[in-house]
Design a protein around this motif. Sequence first.
Motif, PDB file in Angstrom:
ATOM      1  N   ASP A 259       2.927  -0.299   9.739  1.00  0.00           N
ATOM      2  CA  ASP A 259       3.587  -0.972   8.621  1.00  0.00           C
ATOM      3  C   ASP A 259       3.874  -0.018   7.476  1.00  0.00           C
ATOM      4  O   ASP A 259       4.925  -0.108   6.821  1.00  0.00           O
ATOM      5  CB  ASP A 259       2.728  -2.140   8.140  1.00  0.00           C
ATOM      6  N   ILE A 260       2.954   0.906   7.206  1.00  0.00           N
ATOM      7  CA  ILE A 260       3.175   1.885   6.139  1.00  0.00           C
ATOM      8  C   ILE A 260       4.322   2.823   6.517  1.00  0.00           C
ATOM      9  O   ILE A 260       5.213   3.105   5.701  1.00  0.00           O
ATOM     10  CB  ILE A 260       1.883   2.662   5.849  1.00  0.00           C
ATOM     11  N   LEU A 261       4.320   3.298   7.751  1.00  0.00           N
ATOM     12  CA  LEU A 261       5.375   4.208   8.186  1.00  0.00           C
ATOM     13  C   LEU A 261       6.731   3.517   8.248  1.00  0.00           C
ATOM     14  O   LEU A 261       7.767   4.129   7.977  1.00  0.00           O
ATOM     15  CB  LEU A 261       5.036   4.788   9.561  1.00  0.00           C
TER      16      LEU A 261
ATOM     17  N   PHE B 267       9.110  11.518   0.151  1.00  0.00           N
ATOM     18  CA  PHE B 267       7.785  11.008   0.498  1.00  0.00           C
ATOM     19  C   PHE B 267       7.575  10.965   2.006  1.00  0.00           C
ATOM     20  O   PHE B 267       6.562  11.464   2.516  1.00  0.00           O
ATOM     21  CB  PHE B 267       7.573   9.616  -0.105  1.00  0.00           C
ATOM     22  N   ALA B 268       8.504  10.361   2.720  1.00  0.00           N
ATOM     23  CA  ALA B 268       8.343  10.205   4.174  1.00  0.00           C
ATOM     24  C   ALA B 268       8.205  11.564   4.857  1.00  0.00           C
ATOM     25  O   ALA B 268       7.396  11.734   5.782  1.00  0.00           O
ATOM     26  CB  ALA B 268       9.522   9.432   4.757  1.00  0.00           C
TER      27      ALA B 268
ATOM     28  N   LEU C 262       0.829  -1.199   0.000  1.00  0.00           N
ATOM     29  CA  LEU C 262       0.000   0.000   0.000  1.00  0.00           C
ATOM     30  C   LEU C 262       0.871   1.259   0.000  1.00  0.00           C
ATOM     31  O   LEU C 262       0.540   2.253  -0.651  1.00  0.00           O
ATOM     32  CB  LEU C 262      -0.929   0.004   1.213  1.00  0.00           C
ATOM     33  N   ALA C 263       1.975   1.220   0.720  1.00  0.00           N
ATOM     34  CA  ALA C 263       2.882   2.366   0.756  1.00  0.00           C
ATOM     35  C   ALA C 263       3.432   2.667  -0.634  1.00  0.00           C
ATOM     36  O   ALA C 263       3.565   3.832  -1.033  1.00  0.00           O
ATOM     37  CB  ALA C 263       4.013   2.113   1.741  1.00  0.00           C
TER      38      ALA C 263
ATOM     39  N   PRO D 274       2.102  19.159   2.721  1.00  0.00           N
ATOM     40  CA  PRO D 274       1.963  17.757   3.129  1.00  0.00           C
ATOM     41  C   PRO D 274       1.104  16.933   2.168  1.00  0.00           C
ATOM     42  O   PRO D 274       0.266  17.463   1.450  1.00  0.00           O
ATOM     43  CB  PRO D 274       1.258  17.884   4.481  1.00  0.00           C
ATOM     44  N   PHE D 275       1.364  15.638   2.214  1.00  0.00           N
ATOM     45  CA  PHE D 275       0.510  14.630   1.597  1.00  0.00           C
ATOM     46  C   PHE D 275      -0.214  13.951   2.754  1.00  0.00           C
ATOM     47  O   PHE D 275       0.405  13.251   3.550  1.00  0.00           O
ATOM     48  CB  PHE D 275       1.354  13.628   0.808  1.00  0.00           C
ATOM     49  N   THR D 276      -1.524  14.199   2.877  1.00  0.00           N
ATOM     50  CA  THR D 276      -2.266  13.733   4.048  1.00  0.00           C
ATOM     51  C   THR D 276      -2.945  12.408   3.754  1.00  0.00           C
ATOM     52  O   THR D 276      -3.710  12.278   2.796  1.00  0.00           O
ATOM     53  CB  THR D 276      -3.330  14.771   4.461  1.00  0.00           C
ATOM     54  N   LEU D 277      -2.646  11.428   4.574  1.00  0.00           N
ATOM     55  CA  LEU D 277      -3.258  10.110   4.477  1.00  0.00           C
ATOM     56  C   LEU D 277      -4.186   9.930   5.669  1.00  0.00           C
ATOM     57  O   LEU D 277      -3.748   9.967   6.822  1.00  0.00           O
ATOM     58  CB  LEU D 277      -2.180   9.021   4.477  1.00  0.00           C
TER      59      LEU D 277
END
Length: 299
Positions: free
Chosen positions: A93-95, A105-106, A61-62, A77-80
């Motif tokens: 897990d994504i982080l 990205f991070a 997913l990441a 920011p890219f807000t999830l």
Amino acid sequence: MSVEAEIRRRIGQQGAITFAEFMELALFWPGGGYYLAGDPIGASGDYYTSPRAHPVFGTLLAVQLVQMWQLLGRPDPFTLVELGAGNGLLCRDILACSDDLPPGFAGSLRYICLDRRPAWGVERDIFGDRLAVGTCRLASAGLPFRGLVGCFLSNEFLDALPVHQVTMGRNGLREVYVTLKDEALETRLYELSTPALAARLEALEIELAEGQTAEISLGLNGWAEEVAASLEAGFVLTIDYGHAAPELYSPERRYRGTLTTFYRHVQIDAPLRHIGHQDITAQVDFTTVVNAGRRGGLE
């Protein structure tokens, strides 16, 4: 007061309640609903989800999220926003792999865990004493956002939205209610609680067979439109069990509907048992989700 006692109190006070109201209470009542009482996932719970099975689910997913970020022009920011984030395992897990993904990205990722449960419980075993930088948790039944650039993500979220149950009788559509008989909970058929139920099937051009039972989630419309209204630009990625409407409501394949209950990893399909202590779920009508999203401006 237990959630079952609350259900009995409401029936005693107002008469029979719709199955949708029963399901809402059984799963989300603040005084002991299933999802607010503890962590239902894993060996000590009632079922497994993909994040619990292996971290590769979150990793893949990441990778998809990075592609979204790039298509949006690498916003910062890219807000999830993860809907129904539960214990935060998918977030972890994504982080965990984000630092190994394309540069930038991070640092741009802002992760919001949205859930009805207000407090971190077993999440502390996952994250320790504090969340990662750029991550927060919000307790809300709605979406308190506007103008976001990023992605709304959910995994096994829509199948927990309360559903109305209907049955096609000889003289037309009837609805399933929960009531009491000699102090025992039981279901009975009454007139529709709202014309929106028949209107949904009519809009989908679905004709149920005589005797067929089906589930209708009226909350799907509001959910899709609320998500669309929260995004200025971005994506909606929802993963769940379900079908397009013609398949979902097929009398040959799903004459009895799709409502399912799980208790200690056993599918028992008895919603009036173990109230507040078992999962209740129904498969998702993806046709309605798509149609509602388009009305809200999603493509």
